[in-house]
Design a protein around this motif. Structure first.
Motif, short mmCIF file in Angstrom:
data_model
loop_
_atom_site.label_atom_id
_atom_site.label_comp_id
_atom_site.label_asym_id
_atom_site.label_seq_id
_atom_site.Cartn_x
_atom_site.Cartn_y
_atom_site.Cartn_z
N CYS A 36 1.86 -2.25 -8.98
CA CYS A 36 2.86 -2.18 -7.92
C CYS A 36 3.04 -3.57 -7.29
O CYS A 36 2.09 -4.12 -6.74
N LYS A 37 4.24 -4.09 -7.39
CA LYS A 37 4.50 -5.45 -6.91
C LYS A 37 5.50 -5.40 -5.76
O LYS A 37 6.71 -5.30 -5.95
N ILE A 75 5.34 -1.41 -14.47
CA ILE A 75 5.34 -2.34 -13.34
C ILE A 75 6.49 -1.94 -12.45
O ILE A 75 7.65 -1.90 -12.87
N VAL A 76 6.14 -1.57 -11.20
CA VAL A 76 7.16 -1.16 -10.23
C VAL A 76 7.29 -2.29 -9.22
O VAL A 76 6.34 -2.63 -8.52
N SER A 77 8.48 -2.88 -9.16
CA SER A 77 8.68 -4.10 -8.38
C SER A 77 9.75 -3.92 -7.31
O SER A 77 10.83 -3.37 -7.56
N LYS A 78 9.45 -4.42 -6.13
CA LYS A 78 10.40 -4.37 -5.01
C LYS A 78 11.63 -5.22 -5.29
O LYS A 78 12.76 -4.83 -5.00
N LYS A 79 11.42 -6.40 -5.85
CA LYS A 79 12.51 -7.37 -6.03
C LYS A 79 12.97 -7.50 -7.48
O LYS A 79 13.67 -8.45 -7.83
N GLY A 80 12.58 -6.56 -8.31
CA GLY A 80 13.06 -6.60 -9.68
C GLY A 80 12.30 -7.58 -10.56
O GLY A 80 11.16 -7.96 -10.25
N PHE A 81 12.97 -8.05 -11.61
CA PHE A 81 12.30 -8.83 -12.64
C PHE A 81 13.18 -9.97 -13.13
O PHE A 81 14.41 -9.84 -13.20
N ARG A 118 0.83 -1.21 0.00
CA ARG A 118 0.00 0.00 0.00
C ARG A 118 0.86 1.26 0.00
O ARG A 118 0.54 2.24 -0.67
N GLU A 119 1.96 1.24 0.73
CA GLU A 119 2.88 2.39 0.70
C GLU A 119 3.48 2.57 -0.69
O GLU A 119 3.65 3.70 -1.15
N LEU A 120 3.79 1.46 -1.34
CA LEU A 120 4.32 1.53 -2.70
C LEU A 120 3.31 2.20 -3.62
O LEU A 120 3.64 3.10 -4.41
N GLN A 121 2.05 1.78 -3.54
CA GLN A 121 0.98 2.40 -4.33
C GLN A 121 0.89 3.90 -4.05
O GLN A 121 0.82 4.72 -4.97
N ASP A 122 0.85 4.24 -2.77
CA ASP A 122 0.67 5.64 -2.37
C ASP A 122 1.81 6.52 -2.87
O ASP A 122 1.59 7.66 -3.32
N MET A 123 3.03 6.02 -2.77
CA MET A 123 4.19 6.82 -3.17
C MET A 123 4.26 6.98 -4.68
O MET A 123 4.59 8.06 -5.18
N VAL A 124 3.94 5.94 -5.40
CA VAL A 124 3.88 6.04 -6.87
C VAL A 124 2.78 7.03 -7.27
O VAL A 124 2.99 7.91 -8.13
N PHE A 177 11.61 0.50 -7.52
CA PHE A 177 11.14 1.79 -7.03
C PHE A 177 12.21 2.87 -7.21
O PHE A 177 11.90 4.00 -7.59
N ASP A 178 13.48 2.52 -6.98
CA ASP A 178 14.56 3.49 -7.19
C ASP A 178 14.64 3.89 -8.66
O ASP A 178 14.84 5.07 -9.00
N GLU A 179 14.51 2.91 -9.56
CA GLU A 179 14.54 3.21 -10.99
C GLU A 179 13.34 4.06 -11.41
O GLU A 179 13.47 4.94 -12.26
N PHE A 180 12.20 3.80 -10.80
CA PHE A 180 11.00 4.59 -11.09
C PHE A 180 11.23 6.06 -10.71
O PHE A 180 10.90 6.97 -11.48
N GLN A 181 11.81 6.28 -9.54
CA GLN A 181 12.09 7.66 -9.12
C GLN A 181 13.06 8.34 -10.08
O GLN A 181 12.87 9.52 -10.43
N MET A 182 14.08 7.64 -10.52
CA MET A 182 15.06 8.23 -11.44
C MET A 182 14.44 8.48 -12.82
O MET A 182 14.75 9.48 -13.46
N GLU A 183 13.58 7.59 -13.26
CA GLU A 183 12.95 7.72 -14.57
C GLU A 183 12.14 9.01 -14.67
O GLU A 183 12.13 9.68 -15.72
N PHE A 184 11.46 9.36 -13.59
CA PHE A 184 10.56 10.52 -13.63
C PHE A 184 11.09 11.72 -12.83
O PHE A 184 10.37 12.71 -12.67
N ARG A 185 12.32 11.64 -12.37
CA ARG A 185 12.86 12.66 -11.48
C ARG A 185 12.84 14.06 -12.11
O ARG A 185 12.36 15.02 -11.49
N ASP A 186 13.37 14.20 -13.32
CA ASP A 186 13.44 15.52 -13.95
C ASP A 186 12.05 16.06 -14.27
O ASP A 186 11.79 17.25 -14.08
N GLN A 187 11.17 15.19 -14.76
CA GLN A 187 9.80 15.63 -15.04
C GLN A 187 9.10 16.06 -13.76
O GLN A 187 8.40 17.07 -13.71
#
Length: 250
Positions: free
Chosen positions: A64-65, A93-99, A13-19, A117-127
């Protein structure tokens, strides 16, 4: 590098909320656990984000996985179907343990991104930075005008205040002047191009100590504090003058 959020999500749920918060900050109409209609029927998705700018629109669907294992190929195939059937522009797909390796193969040549989640933050950081800075600058504009007692437009409203209210005005100006400056875009973006400064993170680190925050933990804590603090400031000045004074209201 300062992350958008300083901590990893503790649960699904925290993962969902933060995304969802990141997309909401970027100006998307965002919903959590939303039922959507596809050509194959109704489907519930973890995060649904939609933004419309003039005639253009973008829809993003996120799964969110927060699993203890890596996401599999079959999960990606199922999600591709949902994204395609709905007609979304992008699926994440944002995954805690990768793919697993097969998961990446399943996402090739598609509009699906597989991110931790770290990659998600970096992907959208500038935007995210760009949109949040613009949001704050728009919000803070009336506050900057209120704090500029040398501005003749504001000065004429100050002159008609009682002595008691002029004292309150000076206290409010002292309280909000510095932070309202930090919320304006000039610290973070080029005036000419409106692009983020290459040194934007250094600016944030340098100014963090001017806020009542413990340490530079996250971009979200920094900009969210400025946003809420300046909203309170605009409201305080509006209440003092008993009306909303805006420079564009001649």
């Amino acid at each position: 590098m300062i992350p958008i959020f300083s901590k990893e999500p503790g649960n699904w749920r925290e993962l969902q909320d933060m995304v969802a918060t990141i997309f909401l900050d970027m100006g998307y109409d965002t919903a959590i656990e939303k039922d959507i209609k596809t050509v194959r029927g109704k489907v519930n998705v973890d995060v649904f984000a939609h933004k419309k700018v003039q005639r253009l629109s973008e829809t993003v669907i996120v799964e969110c996985k927060n699993w203890a294992r890596a996401v599999t190929k079959s999960t990606v195939h199922s999600f591709r179907t949902i994204v395609s059937d709905y007609g979304a522009n992008l699926g994440l797909i944002v995954s805690k343990k990768g793919f697993q390796k097969g998961a990446y193969e399943a996402a090739e040549n598609s509009n699906i991104l597989l991110l931790t989640f770290d990659e998600f933050q970096m992907e959208f950081r500038d935007q995210w930075l760009d949109d949040v800075i613009e949001r704050n600058a728009t919000t803070v504009y009336p506050l900057r005008r209120y704090c500029d007692y040398m501005d003749s437009f504001i000065a004429k409203h100050i002159d008609v205040l009682t002595e008691e209210k002029q004292l309150i005005y000076r206290k409010l100006r002292n309280q909000y002047d510095s932070q309202s400056g930090l919320a304006s875009r000039m610290f973070y973006k080029s005036i000419g191009s409106n692009r983020l400064h290459d040194y934007v993170e250094e600016v944030i680190l340098e100014n963090y100590h001017r806020l009542p925050l413990d340490k530079p933990e996250s971009l979200h804590s920094y900009f969210d504090f400025l946003y809420r603090y300046c909203l309170d400031g605009v409201e305080a000045f509006d209440n003092l003058f008993e009306k909303k004074i805006r420079k564009w209201d001649r």
